[in-house]
Scaffold this motif. Structure first.
Motif, PDB file in Angstrom:
ATOM      1  N   SER A   1       0.809  -1.387   0.027  1.00  0.00           N
ATOM      2  CA  SER A   1      -0.084   0.211   0.113  1.00  0.00           C
ATOM      3  C   SER A   1       0.931   1.327  -0.180  1.00  0.00           C
ATOM      4  CB  SER A   1      -0.823  -0.048   1.168  1.00  0.00           C
ATOM      5  OG  SER A   1      -0.044  -0.337   2.400  1.00  0.00           O
ATOM      6  N   ILE A   2       2.001   1.205   0.670  1.00  0.00           N
ATOM      7  CA  ILE A   2       2.965   2.364   0.623  1.00  0.00           C
ATOM      8  C   ILE A   2       3.408   2.690  -0.689  1.00  0.00           C
ATOM      9  CG2 ILE A   2       5.053   3.410   1.703  1.00  0.00           C
ATOM     10  CD1 ILE A   2       4.438   2.077   4.207  1.00  0.00           C
ATOM     11  N   ILE A   3       3.049   3.971  -1.351  1.00  0.00           N
ATOM     12  CA  ILE A   3       3.496   4.305  -2.645  1.00  0.00           C
ATOM     13  C   ILE A   3       4.298   5.745  -2.656  1.00  0.00           C
ATOM     14  CG2 ILE A   3       1.761   2.882  -3.889  1.00  0.00           C
ATOM     15  CD1 ILE A   3       1.373   6.562  -3.586  1.00  0.00           C
ATOM     16  N   ASN A   4       4.446   6.184  -1.388  1.00  0.00           N
ATOM     17  CA  ASN A   4       5.095   7.791  -1.437  1.00  0.00           C
ATOM     18  C   ASN A   4       5.738   7.881   0.025  1.00  0.00           C
ATOM     19  OD1 ASN A   4       5.513  10.343  -2.400  1.00  0.00           O
ATOM     20  ND2 ASN A   4       3.614  11.185  -1.897  1.00  0.00           N
ATOM     21  N   TRP A   5       6.952   8.306  -0.283  1.00  0.00           N
ATOM     22  CA  TRP A   5       7.649   8.694   1.159  1.00  0.00           C
ATOM     23  C   TRP A   5       7.578  10.145   1.205  1.00  0.00           C
ATOM     24  CZ3 TRP A   5       7.954   4.641   4.083  1.00  0.00           C
ATOM     25  CH2 TRP A   5       8.333   3.315   3.548  1.00  0.00           C
ATOM     26  N   VAL A   6       7.514  10.865   2.398  1.00  0.00           N
ATOM     27  CA  VAL A   6       7.321  12.145   2.686  1.00  0.00           C
ATOM     28  C   VAL A   6       8.386  12.506   3.805  1.00  0.00           C
ATOM     29  CG1 VAL A   6       5.596  14.142   3.058  1.00  0.00           C
ATOM     30  CG2 VAL A   6       4.665  12.058   1.728  1.00  0.00           C
ATOM     31  N   PRO A   7       9.438  12.955   3.621  1.00  0.00           N
ATOM     32  CA  PRO A   7      10.383  13.187   4.523  1.00  0.00           C
ATOM     33  C   PRO A   7      10.210  14.472   5.436  1.00  0.00           C
ATOM     34  CG  PRO A   7      11.321  13.534   2.515  1.00  0.00           C
ATOM     35  CD  PRO A   7       9.930  12.987   2.119  1.00  0.00           C
ATOM     36  N   PHE A   8       9.602  15.402   4.765  1.00  0.00           N
ATOM     37  CA  PHE A   8       9.281  16.633   5.489  1.00  0.00           C
ATOM     38  C   PHE A   8       8.073  17.182   5.032  1.00  0.00           C
ATOM     39  CE2 PHE A   8      13.973  16.834   4.766  1.00  0.00           C
ATOM     40  CZ  PHE A   8      14.379  16.994   6.016  1.00  0.00           C
ATOM     41  N   ASN A   9       7.595  17.974   6.322  1.00  0.00           N
ATOM     42  CA  ASN A   9       5.988  18.802   6.313  1.00  0.00           C
ATOM     43  C   ASN A   9       6.248  20.235   6.597  1.00  0.00           C
ATOM     44  OD1 ASN A   9       2.873  18.656   6.219  1.00  0.00           O
ATOM     45  ND2 ASN A   9       3.626  19.482   8.073  1.00  0.00           N
ATOM     46  N   GLU A  10       5.804  21.120   5.578  1.00  0.00           N
ATOM     47  CA  GLU A  10       5.882  22.641   5.854  1.00  0.00           C
ATOM     48  C   GLU A  10       6.990  22.967   6.682  1.00  0.00           C
ATOM     49  OE1 GLU A  10       2.123  23.184   7.866  1.00  0.00           O
ATOM     50  OE2 GLU A  10       0.840  22.769   6.213  1.00  0.00           O
ATOM     51  N   GLY A  11       8.210  22.649   6.411  1.00  0.00           N
ATOM     52  CA  GLY A  11       9.215  23.313   6.960  1.00  0.00           C
ATOM     53  C   GLY A  11       9.628  23.014   8.579  1.00  0.00           C
ATOM     54  N   TRP A  12       8.819  21.798   8.905  1.00  0.00           N
ATOM     55  CA  TRP A  12       8.915  21.614  10.286  1.00  0.00           C
ATOM     56  C   TRP A  12      10.317  20.712  10.455  1.00  0.00           C
ATOM     57  CZ3 TRP A  12       3.349  19.441  11.947  1.00  0.00           C
ATOM     58  CH2 TRP A  12       2.402  20.546  11.714  1.00  0.00           C
ATOM     59  N   GLY A  13      11.292  21.304  11.051  1.00  0.00           N
ATOM     60  CA  GLY A  13      12.725  20.739  11.243  1.00  0.00           C
ATOM     61  C   GLY A  13      13.318  20.343   9.942  1.00  0.00           C
ATOM     62  N   ASP A  14      12.798  21.035   8.795  1.00  0.00           N
ATOM     63  CA  ASP A  14      13.548  20.712   7.535  1.00  0.00           C
ATOM     64  C   ASP A  14      15.133  21.142   7.531  1.00  0.00           C
ATOM     65  OD1 ASP A  14      13.269  23.182   7.144  1.00  0.00           O
ATOM     66  OD2 ASP A  14      11.998  22.830   5.141  1.00  0.00           O
ATOM     67  N   TYR A  15      15.690  20.752   6.620  1.00  0.00           N
ATOM     68  CA  TYR A  15      17.154  20.998   6.295  1.00  0.00           C
ATOM     69  C   TYR A  15      17.347  20.219   4.900  1.00  0.00           C
ATOM     70  CZ  TYR A  15      18.658  16.529   8.191  1.00  0.00           C
ATOM     71  OH  TYR A  15      18.833  15.148   8.386  1.00  0.00           O
ATOM     72  N   ASP A  16      18.327  20.666   4.009  1.00  0.00           N
ATOM     73  CA  ASP A  16      19.110  19.782   3.203  1.00  0.00           C
ATOM     74  C   ASP A  16      17.954  19.108   2.342  1.00  0.00           C
ATOM     75  OD1 ASP A  16      21.171  20.886   3.945  1.00  0.00           O
ATOM     76  OD2 ASP A  16      22.068  19.014   4.605  1.00  0.00           O
ATOM     77  N   VAL A  17      16.783  19.828   1.896  1.00  0.00           N
ATOM     78  CA  VAL A  17      15.533  19.029   1.646  1.00  0.00           C
ATOM     79  C   VAL A  17      15.825  18.439   0.178  1.00  0.00           C
ATOM     80  CG1 VAL A  17      13.037  19.060   0.687  1.00  0.00           C
ATOM     81  CG2 VAL A  17      13.871  20.388   2.746  1.00  0.00           C
ATOM     82  N   GLY A  18      16.616  19.010  -0.694  1.00  0.00           N
ATOM     83  CA  GLY A  18      16.982  18.421  -1.949  1.00  0.00           C
ATOM     84  C   GLY A  18      17.887  17.072  -1.835  1.00  0.00           C
ATOM     85  N   ARG A  19      18.801  16.889  -0.697  1.00  0.00           N
ATOM     86  CA  ARG A  19      19.561  16.170  -0.711  1.00  0.00           C
ATOM     87  C   ARG A  19      18.919  14.940  -0.017  1.00  0.00           C
ATOM     88  NH1 ARG A  19      22.172  13.891   3.625  1.00  0.00           N
ATOM     89  NH2 ARG A  19      21.882  15.681   5.033  1.00  0.00           N
ATOM     90  N   ILE A  20      17.947  15.387   1.048  1.00  0.00           N
ATOM     91  CA  ILE A  20      17.144  14.128   1.819  1.00  0.00           C
ATOM     92  C   ILE A  20      16.454  13.438   0.776  1.00  0.00           C
ATOM     93  CG2 ILE A  20      15.538  13.816   3.486  1.00  0.00           C
ATOM     94  CD1 ILE A  20      18.473  14.185   4.578  1.00  0.00           C
ATOM     95  N   ALA A  21      15.878  14.037  -0.119  1.00  0.00           N
ATOM     96  CA  ALA A  21      14.796  13.655  -1.084  1.00  0.00           C
ATOM     97  C   ALA A  21      15.779  12.733  -2.030  1.00  0.00           C
ATOM     98  CB  ALA A  21      14.180  14.578  -2.048  1.00  0.00           C
ATOM     99  N   ASP A  22      16.777  13.007  -2.395  1.00  0.00           N
ATOM    100  CA  ASP A  22      17.653  12.278  -3.139  1.00  0.00           C
ATOM    101  C   ASP A  22      18.061  10.954  -2.573  1.00  0.00           C
ATOM    102  OD1 ASP A  22      17.614  14.197  -5.413  1.00  0.00           O
ATOM    103  OD2 ASP A  22      19.472  14.781  -4.939  1.00  0.00           O
ATOM    104  N   GLN A  23      18.468  11.067  -1.142  1.00  0.00           N
ATOM    105  CA  GLN A  23      18.785  10.113  -0.531  1.00  0.00           C
ATOM    106  C   GLN A  23      17.779   9.140  -0.043  1.00  0.00           C
ATOM    107  OE1 GLN A  23      22.161   9.232   1.501  1.00  0.00           O
ATOM    108  NE2 GLN A  23      20.956   7.409   0.927  1.00  0.00           N
ATOM    109  N   VAL A  24      16.546   9.431   0.134  1.00  0.00           N
ATOM    110  CA  VAL A  24      15.288   8.637   0.218  1.00  0.00           C
ATOM    111  C   VAL A  24      15.053   7.806  -0.913  1.00  0.00           C
ATOM    112  CG1 VAL A  24      12.798   8.530   0.539  1.00  0.00           C
ATOM    113  CG2 VAL A  24      14.118   9.999   2.024  1.00  0.00           C
ATOM    114  N   LYS A  25      15.380   8.486  -2.077  1.00  0.00           N
ATOM    115  CA  LYS A  25      15.008   7.708  -3.798  1.00  0.00           C
ATOM    116  C   LYS A  25      16.123   6.824  -3.760  1.00  0.00           C
ATOM    117  CE  LYS A  25      12.554   7.805  -7.184  1.00  0.00           C
ATOM    118  NZ  LYS A  25      11.148   7.748  -7.271  1.00  0.00           N
ATOM    119  N   ALA A  26      17.462   6.964  -3.103  1.00  0.00           N
ATOM    120  CA  ALA A  26      18.292   5.870  -3.072  1.00  0.00           C
ATOM    121  C   ALA A  26      18.106   4.702  -2.420  1.00  0.00           C
ATOM    122  CB  ALA A  26      19.717   6.663  -2.998  1.00  0.00           C
ATOM    123  N   TRP A  27      17.452   5.133  -1.108  1.00  0.00           N
ATOM    124  CA  TRP A  27      17.277   3.822  -0.149  1.00  0.00           C
ATOM    125  C   TRP A  27      15.826   2.900  -0.932  1.00  0.00           C
ATOM    126  CZ3 TRP A  27      16.936   7.783   4.431  1.00  0.00           C
ATOM    127  CH2 TRP A  27      18.292   7.873   4.993  1.00  0.00           C
TER     128      TRP A  27
END
Length: 836
Positions: free
Chosen positions: A446-472
């Motif tokens: 059922s899981i089809i989408n990972w969402v690492p950050f929401n509305e800036g809450w504790g976010d940082y290096d958003v692009g890098r983290i997105a790339d890392q999640v995609k690599a995982w």
């Protein structure tokens, strides 16, 4: 559906649970403490069903089942602790808690917040498990928030940090001979005083944040295994090769031992694979029956570790065959594709909080209830909002056929100890917990989408983290930041597979790019008071309150109709409505917080949702945008050169503007100009000049007398409750802006009081953008595909919001032009240079 191979495992769970024994030796002859269910702020239909004999007895790990196991939920000893306190080995604790309900919950029997605590109980190991005689004993914790230290018979066996992932330890070597064995668990949970991921846990009564859940909050259990045993199955369907990519992660496997995997449809074998543990295998699934919300078909899977033909470990599992991707539909827009086809993803924001158990649903039936109701309301998807659920929740989503967007629980939203940014240590821990969450859940269909950050809450290096999640996990989509247009989010990184818009009440109208789909990751939030079903009636709130159920239902249908337009015209792939249930002070759910009352008419909600899904198959060609009137004069223009009287001539059209509220004249950019004092003064054209559902542009010279915190709108057109657009100075941002409600194209720098500026706002329906130009140069562009219809007057010097006139200009306005087309960059430069 529950396969035969798993039914007897779950039945065995009930039998094994009965074997669990809590043995507490009295310290003296005084009466022993007992667990008592306390009274929650609201009770659910399942509150009264919870007891020491019925504390979530179900098998907790549906994707890796074994025949023998023992549930350790139930009454444990409990006591508050202090930092550094020695574990109470062999010593009774003063209170009784019902595991696995968080210490703050009524169901726990404690119902207070603790940051340091100890749990203690004893257990016996079934003799026929042969532990120590060819078998090992694994102790499992499905989730403990946040820092857990575990002792068995006084021996430290493991230490774990992370409030949302499961952890296990082999405790064989810590066991004594027969008889009772002791477990002591020390837990520290700093809540928002710490730097760890915590989702929405905060002090009670904090608006959109909720009561925390400390300590053990998911099932504790144990099982016997062979020395060589399976720890986790990583499963990824591959429709291109009609196969399942399978890695059998295992411990203690010897070089000569192999793994065998067999897939079943009912009792029929559909594919098998053999090979080495901890190595990718390809299990064929020919003519795969695809999983989808309409047909959530699942295959059974049996995996064995084999030693010279003799099985030493056997586990049961299941999987679904489906793909998730992005691609172009017939209208040329990038959309989210399920099994290669566009299926509109319509679902609610699901927070997973309970008034009696907080983070922990009171029973397994309660855990399933929200998903069942979401399915009944016609949804295809659910966004699990900055919380991770027990495995059985995802199992139910797999069986019911609901697509899941899985958020990573956020860190806190402010970082005073590090100039507003997460510390280096917090970042390292966040990425570790994020990786574990993905690893432990990436086999759920059922899981089809990972969402690492929401509305800036504790976010940082958003692009890098997105790339890392995609690599995982390359097999799923990545939504780099939900609500990237909102709040304190970092500027859009352009990374990930999705552009995610948050607009309340919305929905927004973002447009996809060549590489990313567009979604409304949050909208709605319509509220209704329900006497007797509110957690905190005095402070209850919503983004838009309705007077009764009929109005609420009709308003929801209106929002879904607008989402349907965004789906067809803008290319929006999904909409996430806020929310499944009320949560504490928020009363914007379909259901009340106690799950006792559906606040909207269910059939109407279902019909509105199904219309969105049905439209998935009718996407054809993009809408035709009329070219509009050529030239730079526009369809209406106001030079304000009269310098007298109360009427400004329309230099092109037939709609003179009436000076209202005492508005007057002053020196202009050229000639005279409209003068307004910021308090009820403006010019009214007396007509609706623009079709705000199409392309248009508005231009003016403006000089502000002050640039403080007040909004000042140069040009707008009245709508039903709000202006259809705002060419304005945004007092919240101290910038010029061209805006829709919830979306602002902002200039990069603040203006200076007393200085003339040339502003142009362009609404381009073809590209789905709002553009702001300042002094002939493009200052900002924001996705905003749909323009709301409006039939009110076009006005100069004020706006409309909440059905009230607002945002009056304090300054001068000159050379206003209105266009029924989207001006180009060259048009704007030419207009600015001309001085008009």
């Amino acid at each position: 559906m529950l396969r035969k191979s798993r039914r007897w495992v779950l039945l065995g769970a009930v039998v094994s649970t009965a074997l669990a024994v809590i043995s507490v030796s009295p310290a003296n002859a005084s009466p022993q403490p007992a667990w008592h269910r306390l009274t929650p702020p609201l009770s659910t239909p399942w509150t009264s069903q919870v007891s020491p004999d019925n504390a979530l007895p179900e098998y907790p790990r549906p994707q890796l089942t074994r025949e023998e196991w023992q549930n350790l939920n139930g009454v444990w000893q409990f006591g508050s602790a202090t930092a550094g306190q020695a574990p109470p080995i062999g010593a009774n604790l003063p209170e009784r808690i019902l595991v696995p309900y968080p210490v703050e919950s009524a169901l726990s029997g404690i119902m207070r917040h603790e940051t340091q605590m100890f749990y203690r109980r004893t257990f016996t190991v079934p003799r026929d498990w042969s532990i120590g005689h060819g078998q090992r004993l694994q102790l499992h914790f499905q989730a403990v928030d946040w820092d857990a230290t575990v002792y068995v018979n006084g021996k430290l066996v493991t230490h774990h940090t992370g409030g949302y992932d499961a952890f296990s330890v082999d405790v064989t070597d810590a066991l004594k001979g027969g008889g009772p064995q002791e477990i002591v668990v020390g837990v520290a949970d700093p809540n928002d005083a710490g730097t760890q991921p915590l989702g929405k846990q905060r002090a009670p009564g904090n608006g959109i944040f909720y009561t925390p859940s400390s300590g053990i909050w998911q099932t504790v259990w144990m099982e016997p295994t062979a020395p060589a045993h399976v720890d986790r199955l990583d499963m990824t369907p591959n429709l291109a090769t009609n196969s399942l990519a399978l890695t059998v992660n295992a411990s203690g496997v010897r070089p000569h031992q192999t793994v065998e995997a067999v897939a079943y449809e009912g009792n029929r074998v559909v594919g098998r694979a053999t090979g080495k543990a901890n190595t990718p295998l390809s299990l064929p699934v020919p003519h795969a029956h695809l999983w989808s919300p309409d047909d959530p078909h699942l295959y059974d899977l049996k995996v064995r570790i084999v030693d010279h033909g003799r099985p030493v470990d056997s586990v049961g599992s299941y999987f679904g065959m489906r793909s998730i991707s992005t691609g172009k539909t017939a209208d040329g827009k990038t959309r989210m594709l399920l099994n290669g086809k566009f299926v509109m993803q319509v679902g609610p924001l699901d927070q997973g909080f309970w008034p009696d158990g907080i983070y922990t649903a009171p029973t397994d039936a309660a855990l399933k209830f929200d998903l069942q109701q979401e399915k009944a309301l016609g949804f295809t998807m659910v966004r699990k909002h900055i919380k991770v659920e027990p495995d059985r929740w995802y199992y139910d989503a797999d069986k019911l056929g609901l697509l899941v967007w899985q958020d990573m629980p956020a860190m806190k939203t402010d970082w005073p100890e590090n100039a507003g940014q997460p510390t280096a240590a917090a970042r390292t821990n966040f990425e570790s917990e994020l990786h574990r969450m993905i690893d432990q859940h990436k086999s759920f269909t059922s899981i089809i989408n990972w969402v690492p950050f929401n509305e800036g809450w504790g976010d940082y290096d958003v692009g890098r983290i997105a790339d890392q999640v995609k690599a995982w996990d390359p097999s799923r989509l990545v939504d780099a930041e939900s609500g990237v247009n909102c709040c304190s989010s970092e500027p859009d990184s352009g990374r990930g597979d999705i552009f995610d818009d948050h607009t309340y009440t919305g929905p927004g109208s973002p447009s996809p790019s060549d590489t990313r789909a567009a979604v409304d990751g949050e909208y709605g939030g319509l509220g209704l008071h329900t006497a007797g079903h509110e957690f905190d009636p005095t402070h209850s709130f919503a983004y838009e309150m309705e007077p009764d159920s009929a109005t609420l239902t009709a308003r929801y249908a209106e929002l879904q109709q607008r989402l349907l337009l965004a789906e067809r015209q803008c290319g929006v792939s999904a909409g996430v409505y806020t929310q499944t249930t009320d949560v504490e002070q928020e009363i914007n759910g379909f259901y009340t917080y106690d799950r006792r009352q559906l606040k909207m008419d269910g059939p109407t909600v279902r019909k509105a949702n199904q219309a969105l899904i049905a439209a998935s198959g009718t996407i054809a060609t993009p809408p035709v945008i009329p070219p509009g009137t050529p030239g730079l004069d526009g369809i209406d223009s106001y030079a304000f050169d009269e310098n007298q009287g109360t009427t400004a001539a329309d230099g092109v059209g037939a709609h003179p503007a009436t000076l209202t509220g005492g508005a007057g004249w002053t020196a202009g950019k050229s000639g005279s100009a409209l003068s307004a004092n910021g308090s009820g003064q403006f010019a009214d054209t007396g007509a609706s000049l623009l079709d705000t559902t199409g392309s248009y542009s508005v231009a003016a010279w403006v000089k502000l007398n002050n640039v403080g915190d007040a909004f000042q709108t140069v040009l707008s057109q009245d709508g039903g409750a709000n202006s259809a657009f705002f060419l304005q100075y945004s007092g919240a941002d101290h910038r010029f802006a061209f805006s829709f409600v919830g979306t602002r194209a902002l200039a990069p720098t603040a203006p200076v009081a007393g200085q003339w500026y040339h502003l142009v706002g362009v609404r381009d329906a073809a590209s789905g953008q709002l553009k702001l130009y300042v002094d002939g140069q493009l200052a900002s562009a924001k996705p905003a595909c749909l323009g709301g219809p409006s039939t009110g007057h076009t006005v100069i010097g004020r706006a409309q919001y909440g059905s009230q006139p607002v945002d009056y200009v304090n300054g001068a306005i000159d050379q206003v032009h209105v266009y029924d087309r989207a001006l180009t960059d060259t048009d704007v430069t030419t207009l600015y240079t001309s001085g008009k």
